[in-house]
Design a protein around this motif. Structure first.
Motif, PDB file in Angstrom:
ATOM      1  N   GLN A 170     -14.272 -71.463  59.136  1.00  0.00           N
ATOM      2  CA  GLN A 170     -13.858 -70.218  58.480  1.00  0.00           C
ATOM      3  C   GLN A 170     -13.300 -70.458  57.076  1.00  0.00           C
TER       4      GLN A 170
ATOM      5  N   CYS B   2     -16.801 -64.769  52.699  1.00  0.00           N
ATOM      6  CA  CYS B   2     -15.959 -63.574  52.803  1.00  0.00           C
ATOM      7  C   CYS B   2     -14.516 -63.836  52.369  1.00  0.00           C
ATOM      8  N   ARG B   3     -14.099 -65.085  52.342  1.00  0.00           N
ATOM      9  CA  ARG B   3     -12.718 -65.397  51.954  1.00  0.00           C
ATOM     10  C   ARG B   3     -12.420 -65.004  50.513  1.00  0.00           C
TER      11      ARG B   3
ATOM     12  N   ALA C  73     -13.918 -62.379  49.064  1.00  0.00           N
ATOM     13  CA  ALA C  73     -14.303 -60.966  48.923  1.00  0.00           C
ATOM     14  C   ALA C  73     -13.181 -60.045  49.379  1.00  0.00           C
TER      15      ALA C  73
ATOM     16  N   PRO D 262     -11.511 -57.779  51.768  1.00  0.00           N
ATOM     17  CA  PRO D 262     -11.646 -57.626  53.224  1.00  0.00           C
ATOM     18  C   PRO D 262     -12.037 -56.209  53.641  1.00  0.00           C
TER      19      PRO D 262
ATOM     20  N   PHE E 223     -15.592 -55.471  54.852  1.00  0.00           N
ATOM     21  CA  PHE E 223     -16.053 -55.919  56.164  1.00  0.00           C
ATOM     22  C   PHE E 223     -15.557 -55.057  57.325  1.00  0.00           C
TER      23      PHE E 223
ATOM     24  N   ALA F 244     -21.271 -55.867  52.375  1.00  0.00           N
ATOM     25  CA  ALA F 244     -20.755 -56.959  53.215  1.00  0.00           C
ATOM     26  C   ALA F 244     -21.881 -57.875  53.657  1.00  0.00           C
TER      27      ALA F 244
ATOM     28  N   ILE G  82     -22.953 -60.378  51.059  1.00  0.00           N
ATOM     29  CA  ILE G  82     -22.062 -61.535  50.983  1.00  0.00           C
ATOM     30  C   ILE G  82     -22.383 -62.504  52.118  1.00  0.00           C
ATOM     31  N   CYS G  83     -22.580 -61.970  53.314  1.00  0.00           N
ATOM     32  CA  CYS G  83     -22.930 -62.818  54.461  1.00  0.00           C
ATOM     33  C   CYS G  83     -24.227 -63.592  54.215  1.00  0.00           C
TER      34      CYS G  83
ATOM     35  N   CYS H 205     -23.663 -66.861  52.617  1.00  0.00           N
ATOM     36  CA  CYS H 205     -22.570 -67.633  53.188  1.00  0.00           C
ATOM     37  C   CYS H 205     -23.041 -68.969  53.772  1.00  0.00           C
TER      38      CYS H 205
ATOM     39  N   CYS I 138     -20.464 -68.429  62.061  1.00  0.00           N
ATOM     40  CA  CYS I 138     -19.808 -67.127  62.158  1.00  0.00           C
ATOM     41  C   CYS I 138     -20.530 -66.243  63.172  1.00  0.00           C
TER      42      CYS I 138
ATOM     43  N   TRP J  99     -19.553 -59.339  60.794  1.00  0.00           N
ATOM     44  CA  TRP J  99     -19.351 -60.775  61.060  1.00  0.00           C
ATOM     45  C   TRP J  99     -20.724 -61.428  61.201  1.00  0.00           C
TER      46      TRP J  99
END
Length: 101
Positions: free
Chosen positions: A18, A23-24, A26, A28, A31, A49, A52-53, A56, A62, A76
């Motif tokens: 993680q 996403c860290r 971005a 929150p 999401f 979202a 971004i994924c 990743c 994830c 997620w």
């Protein structure tokens, strides 16, 4: 050593992936939808979202986490709440999702 401790891993090892999630960095709020969000607003937020994924480096970890631990809320592993609901209820082709991620 007791039987219950066998197979348990330290928390750092289990969750370390993680720390490198896209996403860290971005917002929150991208999401997790606000209460009563529907329609185009939700689709646009989910799309942002998911974008971004898609970039990743830990997308697969994830996705495995969210499907194993049944995270009900938020985007997620490149999956929306609706997509996960469909997987869990058997209403979707899981092969398509593996190819997408």
């Amino acid at each position: 050593m007791s039987e219950t401790s066998r197979g348990l891993r330290p928390t750092v090892d289990a969750w370390e992936w993680q720390l490198t999630g896209a996403c860290r960095e971005a917002d929150p709020e991208l999401f997790f939808h606000p209460e009563l969000e529907r329609g185009a607003a939700r689709q646009h937020r989910d799309a942002a979202a998911l974008a971004i994924c898609a970039e990743c480096p830990v997308l697969r970890q994830c996705r495995q986490h969210v499907l194993t631990h049944r995270e009900n809320y938020g985007v997620w592993g490149g999956l929306t709440e609706d997509q996960r609901d469909a997987i869990w209820s058997g209403r979707t082709d899981k092969r398509k999702l593996r190819r997408a991620g």
